[in-house]
Design a protein around this motif. Sequence first.
Motif, PDB file in Angstrom:
ATOM      1  N   HIS A 128       0.816  -1.210   0.000  1.00 50.27           N
ATOM      2  CA  HIS A 128       0.000   0.000   0.000  1.00 50.27           C
ATOM      3  C   HIS A 128       0.854   1.266   0.000  1.00 50.27           C
ATOM      4  CE1 HIS A 128      -3.219   2.797   0.673  1.00 50.27           C
ATOM      5  NE2 HIS A 128      -2.631   3.247   1.764  1.00 50.27           N
ATOM      6  N   ALA A 129       1.838   1.345   0.892  1.00 50.67           N
ATOM      7  CA  ALA A 129       2.564   2.605   1.074  1.00 50.67           C
ATOM      8  C   ALA A 129       4.044   2.492   0.735  1.00 50.67           C
ATOM      9  CB  ALA A 129       2.390   3.087   2.513  1.00 50.67           C
ATOM     10  N   ARG A 150       5.803   6.915   3.663  1.00 51.26           N
ATOM     11  CA  ARG A 150       5.843   7.731   2.437  1.00 51.26           C
ATOM     12  C   ARG A 150       7.272   7.927   1.934  1.00 51.26           C
ATOM     13  NH1 ARG A 150       0.602   9.564   1.801  1.00 51.26           N
ATOM     14  NH2 ARG A 150      -0.502  10.087   3.726  1.00 51.26           N
ATOM     15  N   THR A 151       8.261   7.458   2.693  1.00 49.00           N
ATOM     16  CA  THR A 151       9.654   7.731   2.313  1.00 49.00           C
ATOM     17  C   THR A 151      10.082   6.988   1.056  1.00 49.00           C
ATOM     18  OG1 THR A 151      10.560   5.953   3.723  1.00 49.00           O
ATOM     19  CG2 THR A 151      10.235   8.131   4.735  1.00 49.00           C
ATOM     20  N   LEU A 152       9.529   5.787   0.823  1.00 51.17           N
ATOM     21  CA  LEU A 152       9.912   5.045  -0.382  1.00 51.17           C
ATOM     22  C   LEU A 152       9.565   5.842  -1.634  1.00 51.17           C
ATOM     23  CD1 LEU A 152      10.891   2.031  -1.254  1.00 51.17           C
ATOM     24  CD2 LEU A 152       8.502   1.802  -1.936  1.00 51.17           C
ATOM     25  N   TRP A 153       8.353   6.386  -1.668  1.00 50.56           N
ATOM     26  CA  TRP A 153       7.927   7.176  -2.816  1.00 50.56           C
ATOM     27  C   TRP A 153       8.729   8.470  -2.918  1.00 50.56           C
ATOM     28  CZ3 TRP A 153       6.313   6.993  -7.386  1.00 50.56           C
ATOM     29  CH2 TRP A 153       5.659   8.059  -8.025  1.00 50.56           C
ATOM     30  N   GLU A 154       9.021   9.104  -1.797  1.00 51.51           N
ATOM     31  CA  GLU A 154       9.820  10.322  -1.815  1.00 51.51           C
ATOM     32  C   GLU A 154      11.224  10.054  -2.365  1.00 51.51           C
ATOM     33  OE1 GLU A 154       9.658  11.592   2.225  1.00 51.51           O
ATOM     34  OE2 GLU A 154       7.775  12.703   1.969  1.00 51.51           O
ATOM     35  N   ILE A 180       7.990  -2.061  -8.087  1.00 54.30           N
ATOM     36  CA  ILE A 180       7.231  -1.886  -6.846  1.00 54.30           C
ATOM     37  C   ILE A 180       5.976  -1.090  -7.178  1.00 54.30           C
ATOM     38  CG2 ILE A 180       7.241  -0.947  -4.499  1.00 54.30           C
ATOM     39  CD1 ILE A 180      10.331  -1.141  -4.604  1.00 54.30           C
ATOM     40  N   TYR A 181       4.824  -1.605  -6.757  1.00 54.58           N
ATOM     41  CA  TYR A 181       3.546  -0.937  -7.002  1.00 54.58           C
ATOM     42  C   TYR A 181       2.955  -0.487  -5.676  1.00 54.58           C
ATOM     43  CZ  TYR A 181       3.787  -2.533 -11.802  1.00 54.58           C
ATOM     44  OH  TYR A 181       4.189  -2.730 -13.106  1.00 54.58           O
ATOM     45  N   ILE A 182       2.621   0.805  -5.609  1.00 64.69           N
ATOM     46  CA  ILE A 182       2.119   1.385  -4.362  1.00 64.69           C
ATOM     47  C   ILE A 182       0.903   2.269  -4.625  1.00 64.69           C
ATOM     48  CG2 ILE A 182       4.438   1.414  -3.338  1.00 64.69           C
ATOM     49  CD1 ILE A 182       4.409   4.501  -3.786  1.00 64.69           C
ATOM     50  N   GLY A 183       0.243   2.638  -3.547  1.00 62.72           N
ATOM     51  CA  GLY A 183      -0.796   3.664  -3.559  1.00 62.72           C
ATOM     52  C   GLY A 183      -0.431   4.692  -2.495  1.00 62.72           C
ATOM     53  N   HIS A 184      -1.424   5.064  -1.668  1.00 56.28           N
ATOM     54  CA  HIS A 184      -1.221   5.837  -0.441  1.00 56.28           C
ATOM     55  C   HIS A 184      -0.984   7.329  -0.650  1.00 56.28           C
ATOM     56  CE1 HIS A 184      -0.535   6.419   3.773  1.00 56.28           C
ATOM     57  NE2 HIS A 184       0.758   6.689   3.644  1.00 56.28           N
ATOM     58  N   THR A 185      -0.026   7.706  -1.489  1.00 57.59           N
ATOM     59  CA  THR A 185       0.303   9.122  -1.702  1.00 57.59           C
ATOM     60  C   THR A 185      -0.180   9.532  -3.092  1.00 57.59           C
ATOM     61  OG1 THR A 185       2.272   8.890  -0.318  1.00 57.59           O
ATOM     62  CG2 THR A 185       2.120  10.847  -1.729  1.00 57.59           C
ATOM     63  N   THR A 206      -4.237   7.758  -7.974  1.00 53.49           N
ATOM     64  CA  THR A 206      -4.416   8.940  -8.819  1.00 53.49           C
ATOM     65  C   THR A 206      -5.431   9.924  -8.226  1.00 53.49           C
ATOM     66  OG1 THR A 206      -5.907   7.594 -10.187  1.00 53.49           O
ATOM     67  CG2 THR A 206      -3.654   7.880 -10.959  1.00 53.49           C
ATOM     68  N   GLY A 207      -5.576   9.883  -6.904  1.00 53.99           N
ATOM     69  CA  GLY A 207      -6.359  10.913  -6.223  1.00 53.99           C
ATOM     70  C   GLY A 207      -7.852  10.710  -6.224  1.00 53.99           C
ATOM     71  N   ALA A 208      -8.305   9.450  -6.211  1.00 56.47           N
ATOM     72  CA  ALA A 208      -9.744   9.187  -6.224  1.00 56.47           C
ATOM     73  C   ALA A 208     -10.449   9.766  -5.009  1.00 56.47           C
ATOM     74  CB  ALA A 208     -10.004   7.678  -6.302  1.00 56.47           C
TER      75      ALA A 208
END
Length: 241
Positions: A128-129, A150-154, A180-185, A206-208
């Motif tokens: 997820h994150a 959130r650090t992985l995406w950052e 790696i597939y994520i959501g969350h941010t 995508t901000g649903a």
Amino acid sequence: MRTLVVGDIHGGLKALKQVLFKIESKYTDRYIFLGDYVDGWSESAETIAFLIDFSKKFDCIFLRGNHDELTYKYLKHGDDNPLWLNHGGRETRKSYEAFSSSAIEEHLQFFHNLVNYHMDSKNRLFVHAGFTNLHGPQNEYYPNLVYWDRTLWEVACSLDQSLSIDNSLYPARLKLFSEIYIGHTPVTRLGETVPLQCANVWNIDTGAAFKGPLSVIDVDTKEVWQSDPVYKLYPSEKGRN
């Protein structure tokens, strides 16, 4: 067999039904849902009911999101902390008012059975994150980081995208998996409304919950399907805006 990854839904059942209709699902498809099924639009309880039924017809993997954990704690223990209520929890609480105790028990089992991450045979990670441990999510000291981090995406976004994976500066976490597939941010924070790739990380949120659509991606072909912007499907609601 297609592997289809579904981004954060946040109670937007109309968007989920719309995008699934566009996909024209086949019974050989595998669906990986990245979590955050609830908290936002008015149909959180209805979304869970739909997913339970959907999983009886299709091969599904349901990941745990932070909002799913918060909703589980509310349904299980009555934990309705103000932070959760102000970030979509109030709408989720209201959506459960018409559900029977037996239906809620079934939903509790759904939330209980969610998995924290999934790794497939092609060394792709679905979470997820994110994760912080340099040896992978299975080694996290605090397991709930995988649906809060959130650090992985950052890190992926701030990385020089031309940097070779063999470079000593390339983040060790990203080397562990082919993708790696994520959501969350939400990628809408970066001005995007389609799934976004940075390094080998794909963000499908995508901000649903806000002004964006709900997205699904085929991980092999990278074909993307999207709903309308979800707020347009719930014109009388504010969602998490």
